[in-house]
Design a protein around this motif. Structure first.
Motif, short mmCIF file in Angstrom:
data_model
loop_
_atom_site.label_atom_id
_atom_site.label_comp_id
_atom_site.label_asym_id
_atom_site.label_seq_id
_atom_site.Cartn_x
_atom_site.Cartn_y
_atom_site.Cartn_z
N MET A 196 2.71 14.76 -10.18
CA MET A 196 2.84 13.41 -10.73
C MET A 196 2.28 13.41 -12.15
SD MET A 196 1.16 9.84 -9.33
CE MET A 196 -0.53 10.31 -9.74
N SER A 197 3.16 13.11 -13.13
CA SER A 197 2.70 13.22 -14.52
C SER A 197 3.18 12.11 -15.45
CB SER A 197 3.11 14.57 -15.09
OG SER A 197 4.53 14.67 -15.07
N CYS A 198 4.02 11.18 -14.94
CA CYS A 198 4.57 10.18 -15.86
C CYS A 198 4.98 8.92 -15.12
CB CYS A 198 5.77 10.76 -16.60
SG CYS A 198 7.18 11.09 -15.52
N CYS A 227 7.57 9.37 -12.40
CA CYS A 227 6.97 9.86 -11.15
C CYS A 227 6.40 8.69 -10.35
CB CYS A 227 5.85 10.86 -11.43
SG CYS A 227 6.36 12.34 -12.31
N THR A 228 5.64 7.82 -11.01
CA THR A 228 5.03 6.70 -10.29
C THR A 228 6.10 5.76 -9.74
OG1 THR A 228 4.70 5.39 -12.30
CG2 THR A 228 2.88 6.80 -11.61
N PHE A 254 -2.43 4.11 -9.17
CA PHE A 254 -2.15 5.42 -9.76
C PHE A 254 -3.17 5.75 -10.84
CE2 PHE A 254 1.96 3.86 -8.27
CZ PHE A 254 2.47 4.97 -7.61
N LEU A 282 -2.80 8.64 -13.45
CA LEU A 282 -1.99 9.77 -13.92
C LEU A 282 -2.83 10.91 -14.46
CD1 LEU A 282 1.07 8.08 -15.65
CD2 LEU A 282 1.07 9.47 -13.59
N HIS A 325 -4.07 12.77 -11.66
CA HIS A 325 -3.02 13.06 -10.66
C HIS A 325 -3.42 12.51 -9.29
CE1 HIS A 325 -0.93 15.69 -13.49
NE2 HIS A 325 -2.13 16.14 -13.82
#
Length: 63
Positions: free
Chosen positions: A9-11, A14-15, A33, A35, A38
């Motif tokens: 999960m990086s952006c 992703c969320t 979240f 980020l 992660h």
């Protein structure tokens, strides 16, 4: 509250994908979240194994 580390999960995309997958499972779940770390926190009535299965199916397996 369940806490997961999601290395992939990086952006924002992703969320969004994770949110859609978990809201499909439990429309009333609350997600938080982080980020940079992660990290995902989930407040849900659904059991942990079902949440993990939804995360794996969405392409974000917990570490």
């Amino acid at each position: 509250m369940l806490t997961f580390t999601l290395p992939d999960m990086s952006c924002g995309h992703c969320t969004g994908a994770i949110s859609r997958a978990l809201k499909e499972l439990d429309p009333d779940c609350v997600l938080a979240f982080d980020l940079a770390a992660h990290r995902l926190q989930v407040e849900s009535t659904v059991d942990r194994d079902e949440v993990i299965e939804a995360l794996v199916e969405a392409g974000y397996p917990p570490a």
